[in-house]
Design a protein around this motif. Structure first.
Motif, PDB file in Angstrom:
ATOM      1  N   ASN A 182      83.063  73.345  57.891  1.00 17.51           N
ATOM      2  CA  ASN A 182      83.530  73.364  56.502  1.00 17.51           C
ATOM      3  C   ASN A 182      83.217  74.692  55.828  1.00 17.51           C
ATOM      4  O   ASN A 182      83.994  75.179  55.011  1.00 17.51           O
ATOM      5  CB  ASN A 182      82.929  72.187  55.720  1.00 17.51           C
ATOM      6  CG  ASN A 182      83.637  70.896  56.094  1.00 17.51           C
ATOM      7  OD1 ASN A 182      84.813  70.911  56.467  1.00 17.51           O
ATOM      8  ND2 ASN A 182      82.936  69.773  56.029  1.00 17.51           N
ATOM      9  N   ARG A 183      82.079  75.262  56.207  1.00 21.94           N
ATOM     10  CA  ARG A 183      81.733  76.568  55.629  1.00 21.94           C
ATOM     11  C   ARG A 183      82.772  77.622  56.029  1.00 21.94           C
ATOM     12  O   ARG A 183      83.221  78.428  55.217  1.00 21.94           O
ATOM     13  CB  ARG A 183      80.345  77.000  56.106  1.00 21.94           C
ATOM     14  CG  ARG A 183      79.351  76.981  54.943  1.00 21.94           C
ATOM     15  CD  ARG A 183      78.063  77.590  55.361  1.00 21.94           C
ATOM     16  NE  ARG A 183      77.210  76.619  56.016  1.00 21.94           N
ATOM     17  CZ  ARG A 183      76.168  76.933  56.775  1.00 21.94           C
ATOM     18  NH1 ARG A 183      75.873  78.192  57.024  1.00 21.94           N
ATOM     19  NH2 ARG A 183      75.411  76.001  57.300  1.00 21.94           N
ATOM     20  N   VAL A 184      83.158  77.601  57.304  1.00 19.84           N
ATOM     21  CA  VAL A 184      84.147  78.580  57.789  1.00 19.84           C
ATOM     22  C   VAL A 184      85.499  78.358  57.098  1.00 19.84           C
ATOM     23  O   VAL A 184      86.159  79.301  56.672  1.00 19.84           O
ATOM     24  CB  VAL A 184      84.294  78.494  59.338  1.00 19.84           C
ATOM     25  CG1 VAL A 184      85.406  79.402  59.833  1.00 19.84           C
ATOM     26  CG2 VAL A 184      82.987  78.843  60.016  1.00 19.84           C
ATOM     27  N   ILE A 185      85.894  77.076  56.979  1.00 20.69           N
ATOM     28  CA  ILE A 185      87.188  76.776  56.340  1.00 20.69           C
ATOM     29  C   ILE A 185      87.166  77.208  54.865  1.00 20.69           C
ATOM     30  O   ILE A 185      88.124  77.820  54.376  1.00 20.69           O
ATOM     31  CB  ILE A 185      87.534  75.268  56.472  1.00 20.69           C
ATOM     32  CG1 ILE A 185      87.789  74.927  57.951  1.00 20.69           C
ATOM     33  CG2 ILE A 185      88.763  74.906  55.634  1.00 20.69           C
ATOM     34  CD1 ILE A 185      88.023  73.458  58.251  1.00 20.69           C
ATOM     35  N   GLU A 194      89.254  85.612  69.280  1.00 19.74           N
ATOM     36  CA  GLU A 194      89.283  85.746  67.804  1.00 19.74           C
ATOM     37  C   GLU A 194      89.052  84.410  67.114  1.00 19.74           C
ATOM     38  O   GLU A 194      89.348  84.285  65.913  1.00 19.74           O
ATOM     39  CB  GLU A 194      90.652  86.296  67.351  1.00 19.74           C
ATOM     40  CG  GLU A 194      91.120  87.574  68.016  1.00 19.74           C
ATOM     41  CD  GLU A 194      90.191  88.742  67.723  1.00 19.74           C
ATOM     42  OE1 GLU A 194      89.569  88.719  66.649  1.00 19.74           O
ATOM     43  OE2 GLU A 194      90.067  89.631  68.583  1.00 19.74           O
ATOM     44  N   ALA A 195      88.556  83.420  67.834  1.00 20.87           N
ATOM     45  CA  ALA A 195      88.351  82.089  67.224  1.00 20.87           C
ATOM     46  C   ALA A 195      87.505  82.209  65.964  1.00 20.87           C
ATOM     47  O   ALA A 195      86.608  83.045  65.873  1.00 20.87           O
ATOM     48  CB  ALA A 195      87.680  81.157  68.228  1.00 20.87           C
ATOM     49  N   ASP A 196      87.811  81.347  64.985  1.00 15.09           N
ATOM     50  CA  ASP A 196      87.101  81.409  63.699  1.00 15.09           C
ATOM     51  C   ASP A 196      85.695  80.837  63.809  1.00 15.09           C
ATOM     52  O   ASP A 196      84.798  81.231  63.076  1.00 15.09           O
ATOM     53  CB  ASP A 196      87.883  80.599  62.657  1.00 15.09           C
ATOM     54  CG  ASP A 196      89.310  81.091  62.541  1.00 15.09           C
ATOM     55  OD1 ASP A 196      89.533  82.074  61.834  1.00 15.09           O
ATOM     56  OD2 ASP A 196      90.208  80.504  63.193  1.00 15.09           O
ATOM     57  N   LEU A 197      85.525  79.869  64.700  1.00 14.25           N
ATOM     58  CA  LEU A 197      84.197  79.275  64.894  1.00 14.25           C
ATOM     59  C   LEU A 197      83.976  79.096  66.393  1.00 14.25           C
ATOM     60  O   LEU A 197      84.818  78.523  67.084  1.00 14.25           O
ATOM     61  CB  LEU A 197      84.116  77.913  64.184  1.00 14.25           C
ATOM     62  CG  LEU A 197      82.806  77.136  64.378  1.00 14.25           C
ATOM     63  CD1 LEU A 197      81.621  77.882  63.779  1.00 14.25           C
ATOM     64  CD2 LEU A 197      82.903  75.742  63.738  1.00 14.25           C
ATOM     65  N   LYS A 198      82.846  79.625  66.863  1.00 15.93           N
ATOM     66  CA  LYS A 198      82.522  79.487  68.294  1.00 15.93           C
ATOM     67  C   LYS A 198      81.177  78.787  68.424  1.00 15.93           C
ATOM     68  O   LYS A 198      80.195  79.228  67.820  1.00 15.93           O
ATOM     69  CB  LYS A 198      82.423  80.863  68.962  1.00 15.93           C
ATOM     70  CG  LYS A 198      83.709  81.659  68.915  1.00 15.93           C
ATOM     71  CD  LYS A 198      83.534  82.996  69.602  1.00 15.93           C
ATOM     72  CE  LYS A 198      84.784  83.855  69.417  1.00 15.93           C
ATOM     73  NZ  LYS A 198      84.623  85.183  70.019  1.00 15.93           N
ATOM     74  N   LEU A 199      81.174  77.731  69.211  1.00 17.03           N
ATOM     75  CA  LEU A 199      79.915  77.019  69.450  1.00 17.03           C
ATOM     76  C   LEU A 199      79.596  77.135  70.932  1.00 17.03           C
ATOM     77  O   LEU A 199      80.502  77.145  71.782  1.00 17.03           O
ATOM     78  CB  LEU A 199      80.062  75.541  69.085  1.00 17.03           C
ATOM     79  CG  LEU A 199      80.488  75.223  67.650  1.00 17.03           C
ATOM     80  CD1 LEU A 199      80.703  73.730  67.491  1.00 17.03           C
ATOM     81  CD2 LEU A 199      79.447  75.731  66.648  1.00 17.03           C
ATOM     82  N   MET A 234      97.233  79.417  54.544  1.00 21.91           N
ATOM     83  CA  MET A 234      96.999  78.604  55.761  1.00 21.91           C
ATOM     84  C   MET A 234      95.505  78.607  56.083  1.00 21.91           C
ATOM     85  O   MET A 234      94.933  79.642  56.392  1.00 21.91           O
ATOM     86  CB  MET A 234      97.819  79.268  56.879  1.00 21.91           C
ATOM     87  CG  MET A 234      97.984  78.496  58.162  1.00 21.91           C
ATOM     88  SD  MET A 234      98.664  76.871  58.011  1.00 21.91           S
ATOM     89  CE  MET A 234      98.765  76.482  59.738  1.00 21.91           C
ATOM     90  N   SER A 235      94.859  77.441  55.929  1.00 19.71           N
ATOM     91  CA  SER A 235      93.411  77.443  56.132  1.00 19.71           C
ATOM     92  C   SER A 235      92.999  76.789  57.439  1.00 19.71           C
ATOM     93  O   SER A 235      91.830  76.532  57.675  1.00 19.71           O
ATOM     94  CB  SER A 235      92.726  76.753  54.959  1.00 19.71           C
ATOM     95  OG  SER A 235      93.294  75.484  54.791  1.00 19.71           O
ATOM     96  N   LYS A 236      93.978  76.513  58.300  1.00 23.44           N
ATOM     97  CA  LYS A 236      93.619  75.911  59.589  1.00 23.44           C
ATOM     98  C   LYS A 236      92.913  76.951  60.452  1.00 23.44           C
ATOM     99  O   LYS A 236      93.301  78.119  60.453  1.00 23.44           O
ATOM    100  CB  LYS A 236      94.863  75.402  60.308  1.00 23.44           C
ATOM    101  CG  LYS A 236      95.317  74.067  59.773  1.00 23.44           C
ATOM    102  CD  LYS A 236      96.291  73.414  60.716  1.00 23.44           C
ATOM    103  CE  LYS A 236      96.552  71.986  60.287  1.00 23.44           C
ATOM    104  NZ  LYS A 236      97.515  71.321  61.148  1.00 23.44           N
ATOM    105  N   ILE A 237      91.920  76.516  61.171  1.00 20.27           N
ATOM    106  CA  ILE A 237      91.165  77.472  61.981  1.00 20.27           C
ATOM    107  C   ILE A 237      91.214  77.109  63.468  1.00 20.27           C
ATOM    108  O   ILE A 237      91.701  76.043  63.846  1.00 20.27           O
ATOM    109  CB  ILE A 237      89.688  77.568  61.507  1.00 20.27           C
ATOM    110  CG1 ILE A 237      88.965  76.228  61.695  1.00 20.27           C
ATOM    111  CG2 ILE A 237      89.597  78.030  60.065  1.00 20.27           C
ATOM    112  CD1 ILE A 237      87.439  76.337  61.552  1.00 20.27           C
TER     113      ILE A 237
END
Ligand code: DC
Length: 234
Positions: free
Chosen positions: A224-227, A143-148, A1-4
Motif C-alpha cells: 500500500n505504501r508503494v501504491i 523495474e518491478a515497483d515492489l520486490k520481495l 494508472m496506479s497498478k504496480i
C-alpha cells in the motif's frame, strides 16, 4: 494508472505462492506462478521420456520447445490460475516429487529460460501482476515497483512442503523432501543462467518464525505504501 508490478523471489518452499496469491486476490491483480511453468516443461520432458536413468536429454528438450505450449486459466473454485501444458490441466501433476527432482535441471537451460521469460514478460506487460519465482526481480521485471525476497530455515521449509505432499496423498519421507529442497536451492543459486539471487532493491522477509497473518499484514502494508507513493507521483 496506479497498478504496480510485484516480484516475489526466494528459496524453495518459502511460501512465495501463498503470499503472492493473497496479494493478488486482495488487490484484484493477476497472479503468475512462474515455477509452475518450469515444472510443466519438466513434466513434458518426463512424459516424452527425455529423462532417462536420471539424465536429461537437453538437446532433445531444446528441439521440442516449439511444441510445448503453456497457458494459465483462472479456476474460480480454487481462486487462482492453473497451468496447462498443451491444453491439458497439469496443475496437480506438476507438484509431485518426481517433477521437483528434475525441475532444476530443466530450469538451468538458457533456451528454456528465454522462452518462459518472454511469456512471463508478456503476461505482466500491463502491470497489475504479482509473479513469484527465482529471477522475477532480477531478470523478468527488473523495474518491478515492489520486490520481495523470501527465506526461511531449511527444516521449516521442508516441513511445510512435506505436509503439503502428505495431504495430496504422495508417499514421501521427510528426509527425501529436505534433500530435494536443499539440492534445488543449491542448483538454483549456482546455475549460470539467471541464478536465484536477491535483487539489490528487494525487501527480505524471513518467515521462519512468522505466522501467515503477520506476514500478510506486513507485505500488504509495504504494498500500500508503494501504491500510495505511485499515486502521489502521478
Ligand atoms: O517455485 P517452485 O518451487 O515451484 O519452482 C520450481 C523450480 O523452478 C525451482 O526449483 C527453480 C525453477 N524456477 C526458476 O528457475 N525460475 C523461476 N522464475 C521459477 C522457478
Amino acid at each position: 494508472m496506479s497498478k504496480i508490478t510485484i516480484a516475489i523471489d526466494g528459496y524453495s518452499s518459502t511460501g512465495k505462492s501463498t503470499i503472492a496469491r493473497q496479494l493478488a486476490k486482495t488487490l484484484g491483480y493477476i497472479y503468475v506462478d512462474s515455477g509452475a511453468m518450469y515444472r510443466a516443461v519438466t513434466l513434458y520432458a518426463l512424459q516424452a521420456e527425455l529423462i532417462r536413468d536420471g539424465q536429461l536429454d537437453k538437446e532433445e528438450l531444446i528441439e521440442s520447445l516449439p511444441s510445448i505450449f503453456l497457458h494459465f486459466t483462472f479456476n474460480p473454485k480454487k481462486g487462482f490460475a492453473e497451468v496447462y501444458l498443451n491444453n491439458k490441466n497439469v496443475e496437480s501433476d506438476i507438484r509431485n516429487l518426481e517433477v521437483s527432482k528434475y525441475v532444476s535441471l530443466v530450469a538451468e537451460i538458457p533456451e528454456v529460460r528465454r522462452k518462459l521469460v518472454a511469456i512471463q514478460q508478456e503476461m505482466g506487460k500491463n502491470k497489475g501482476v504479482v509473479m513469484d519465482g527465482r529471477d522475477i526481480g532480477t531478470v523478468v521485471f527488473p523495474e518491478a515497483d515492489l520486490k520481495l525476497f523470501l527465506n526461511a530455515a531449511p527444516h521449516i521449509r521442508a516441513t511445510r512442503r512435506y505436509k503439503e505432499l502428505l495431504e495430496r496423498g504422495d508417499e514421501v519421507t521427510f528426509e527425501e523432501v529436505l534433500q530435494n529442497v536443499e539440492l534445488r536451492d543449491r542448483i538454483d543459486s549456482t546455475r549460470e543462467a539467471s541464478p536465484l539471487k536477491q535483487a539489490e532493491d528487494a525487501i527480505v522477509i524471513d518467515n521462519t518464525d512468522m505466522g501467515l497473518k503477520e506476514q500478510f499484514e506486513r507485505v500488504l502494508n509495504l504494498t500500500n505504501r508503494v501504491i500510495d507513493q505511485k499515486k502521489k507521483d502521478a
